[in-house]
Design an enzyme around this catalytic site. Structure first.
Site, PDB file in Angstrom:
ATOM      1  N   HIS A 126       0.792  -0.911   0.275  1.00 43.66           N
ATOM      2  CA  HIS A 126       0.335  -0.396  -0.106  1.00 43.66           C
ATOM      3  C   HIS A 126       0.766   1.060  -0.253  1.00 43.66           C
ATOM      4  O   HIS A 126       1.975   1.099   0.303  1.00 43.66           O
ATOM      5  CB  HIS A 126      -0.829   0.277   1.789  1.00 43.66           C
ATOM      6  CG  HIS A 126      -1.487  -1.161   1.488  1.00 43.66           C
ATOM      7  ND1 HIS A 126      -2.020  -2.321   0.976  1.00 43.66           N
ATOM      8  CD2 HIS A 126      -3.590  -0.999   0.320  1.00 43.66           C
ATOM      9  CE1 HIS A 126      -2.922  -2.999   1.275  1.00 43.66           C
ATOM     10  NE2 HIS A 126      -4.068  -1.896   1.111  1.00 43.66           N
ATOM     11  N   LYS A 130      -0.515   5.087   4.449  1.00 43.68           N
ATOM     12  CA  LYS A 130      -1.499   4.014   5.240  1.00 43.68           C
ATOM     13  C   LYS A 130      -1.323   3.736   6.455  1.00 43.68           C
ATOM     14  O   LYS A 130      -0.244   3.770   6.527  1.00 43.68           O
ATOM     15  CB  LYS A 130      -1.416   3.022   4.418  1.00 43.68           C
ATOM     16  CG  LYS A 130      -2.829   1.785   5.130  1.00 43.68           C
ATOM     17  CD  LYS A 130      -3.432   0.592   3.976  1.00 43.68           C
ATOM     18  CE  LYS A 130      -3.961  -0.405   4.727  1.00 43.68           C
ATOM     19  NZ  LYS A 130      -5.251   0.384   4.576  1.00 43.68           N
TER      20      LYS A 130
HETATM   21  P1  NAP Z   1      -6.571  10.116   3.623  1.00 43.68           P
HETATM   22  O1  NAP Z   1      -6.065  10.093   2.694  1.00 43.68           O
HETATM   23  O2  NAP Z   1      -5.277  10.045   5.155  1.00 43.68           O
HETATM   24  O3  NAP Z   1      -7.477  10.821   3.799  1.00 43.68           O
HETATM   25  C1  NAP Z   1      -8.946  10.519   4.808  1.00 43.68           C
HETATM   26  C2  NAP Z   1      -9.078  12.008   5.418  1.00 43.68           C
HETATM   27  O4  NAP Z   1     -10.368  11.968   6.540  1.00 43.68           O
HETATM   28  C3  NAP Z   1      -8.109  13.128   5.326  1.00 43.68           C
HETATM   29  O5  NAP Z   1      -9.034  13.906   4.723  1.00 43.68           O
HETATM   30  C4  NAP Z   1      -8.396  13.209   6.859  1.00 43.68           C
HETATM   31  O6  NAP Z   1      -8.347  14.886   7.059  1.00 43.68           O
HETATM   32  C5  NAP Z   1      -9.927  13.178   6.863  1.00 43.68           C
HETATM   33  N1  NAP Z   1     -10.565  12.718   8.012  1.00 43.68           N
HETATM   34  C6  NAP Z   1      -9.679  12.502   9.775  1.00 43.68           C
HETATM   35  N2  NAP Z   1     -10.521  12.663  10.818  1.00 43.68           N
HETATM   36  C7  NAP Z   1     -11.331  13.040  10.124  1.00 43.68           C
HETATM   37  C8  NAP Z   1     -12.742  13.476  11.499  1.00 43.68           C
HETATM   38  N3  NAP Z   1     -12.923  12.605  12.677  1.00 43.68           N
HETATM   39  N4  NAP Z   1     -13.767  13.448  10.257  1.00 43.68           N
HETATM   40  C9  NAP Z   1     -14.060  13.390   9.174  1.00 43.68           C
HETATM   41  N5  NAP Z   1     -12.515  13.727   8.163  1.00 43.68           N
HETATM   42  C10 NAP Z   1     -11.586  13.302   8.628  1.00 43.68           C
HETATM   43  O7  NAP Z   1      -6.706   8.832   3.684  1.00 43.68           O
HETATM   44  P2  NAP Z   1      -7.108   7.545   1.862  1.00 43.68           P
HETATM   45  O8  NAP Z   1      -6.160   6.895   1.176  1.00 43.68           O
HETATM   46  O9  NAP Z   1      -8.863   8.359   1.263  1.00 43.68           O
HETATM   47  O10 NAP Z   1      -8.111   6.253   3.063  1.00 43.68           O
HETATM   48  C11 NAP Z   1      -8.862   6.645   4.503  1.00 43.68           C
HETATM   49  C12 NAP Z   1      -9.554   5.148   4.786  1.00 43.68           C
HETATM   50  O11 NAP Z   1      -9.693   4.164   3.641  1.00 43.68           O
HETATM   51  C13 NAP Z   1      -8.052   4.356   5.512  1.00 43.68           C
HETATM   52  O12 NAP Z   1      -8.204   4.035   6.775  1.00 43.68           O
HETATM   53  C14 NAP Z   1      -7.681   3.263   4.538  1.00 43.68           C
HETATM   54  O13 NAP Z   1      -7.460   2.379   5.075  1.00 43.68           O
HETATM   55  C15 NAP Z   1      -9.669   3.211   3.785  1.00 43.68           C
HETATM   56  N6  NAP Z   1      -9.725   3.055   2.665  1.00 43.68           N
HETATM   57  C16 NAP Z   1      -9.907   1.477   2.678  1.00 43.68           C
HETATM   58  C17 NAP Z   1     -10.912   1.454   1.314  1.00 43.68           C
HETATM   59  C18 NAP Z   1     -11.773   0.444   1.421  1.00 43.68           C
HETATM   60  O14 NAP Z   1     -12.210  -0.663   0.403  1.00 43.68           O
HETATM   61  N7  NAP Z   1     -12.537  -0.301   2.776  1.00 43.68           N
HETATM   62  C19 NAP Z   1     -10.003   1.553   0.466  1.00 43.68           C
HETATM   63  C20 NAP Z   1      -9.072   2.634   0.158  1.00 43.68           C
HETATM   64  C21 NAP Z   1      -8.718   2.912   1.598  1.00 43.68           C
HETATM   65  P3  NAP Z   1      -6.837  15.101   7.781  1.00 43.68           P
HETATM   66  O15 NAP Z   1      -5.929  14.961   6.249  1.00 43.68           O
HETATM   67  O16 NAP Z   1      -7.311  17.205   7.744  1.00 43.68           O
HETATM   68  O17 NAP Z   1      -6.398  14.764   8.802  1.00 43.68           O
END
Ligand code: NAP
Length: 212
Positions: A126, A130
């Protein structure tokens, strides 16, 4: 449908925001530190961080609104708490470690192959951003294979989400590999979950397989 999207500006959230709107849904995004009131929404989606998801989901479920959670790194205790809160409020909470169809099929094929091979290991790769390791997908794959499958985690810039399940037997190796080449891969699974979540029984439903 009115959808509350937690993690609006994240890597997945940005793709989802556009996709939900394109699908004709009324999506309102929430970012870290922003206040929100979930009442009146039809469902919420969370792609944030392991430290944020429980607070968002608990408040949403307590408002009687169903949740679709993609954020990974949830502990067994956190999942049990989500189940309790959802049951207490008579709504559904859907959690999937991977919303990509190919990844779900990879997990199914790996579970089937594990019955015929004496040994297997998983390599999951990843992006270096992550936060959790091993990935939720790798843990779910290992569990489906009967547990006790070593998992190796790689975190590098340039990667999105990739996994190899390597099974070894006398004189042969079987490799099952899935590559997410763009975050568009998660969109159909999230839309499916949003269409189905309000018809699910109160409490926790885990894994996209449950909807296919
Ligand atoms: P990312 O780019 O770090 O995005 C996460 C976002 O959530 C950031 O903009 C962050 O803001 C925001 N955030 C943090 N705390 C929050 C809160 N309390 N309320 C609202 N927003 C908040 O991560 P990503 O790659 O998009 O992935 C996000 C999550 O999804 C991870 O856990 C990843 O492992 C998971 N994921 C799951 C799948 C699936 O198919 N299930 C697929 C891809 C990713 P800040 O940057 O300001 O903290």
């Amino acid at each position: 449908m009115r959808i509350l999207l937690f993690g609006r500006d994240g890597k997945v959230g940005t793709v989802l925001m556009a996709a939900l709107t394109a699908a004709g849904l009324d999506a309102i995004g929430v970012e870290a530190g922003e206040a929100f009131d979930a009442s009146g929404f039809d469902a919420a989606v969370d792609f944030t961080a392991p430290s944020a998801v429980l607070g968002n989901a608990t408040a949403t479920l307590a408002a009687g609104v169903s949740c679709v959670i993609g954020t990974t790194g949830l502990t067994e205790e956190a999942l049990a708490e989500l189940d309790r809160t959802a049951r207490d409020n008579a709504v559904a909470c859907f959690v999937a470690p991977n919303f990509a169809l190919g990844a779900v099929l990879m997990m199914r094929f790996a579970a089937e192959a594990a019955r015929s091979f004496p040994a297997a290991e998983i390599i999951e790769l990843h992006a270096n951003t992550k936060l959790d390791a091993p990935s939720g997908t790798a843990n779910a794959t290992a569990a489906g294979m009967g547990g006790n499958v070593p998992i190796h985690s790689v975190r590098l810039p340039g990667l999105i989400a990739h996994q190899e399940v390597i099974l070894g037997g006398p004189g042969e190796i079987l490799t099952i590999r899935h590559d997410t080449t763009s975050r568009e891969a998660f969109v159909p699974g999230v839309l499916l979950a949003l269409n189905r979540v309000r018809g699910l029984p109160p409490g926790l439903t885990f894994g996209l397989d449950a909807l296919l």
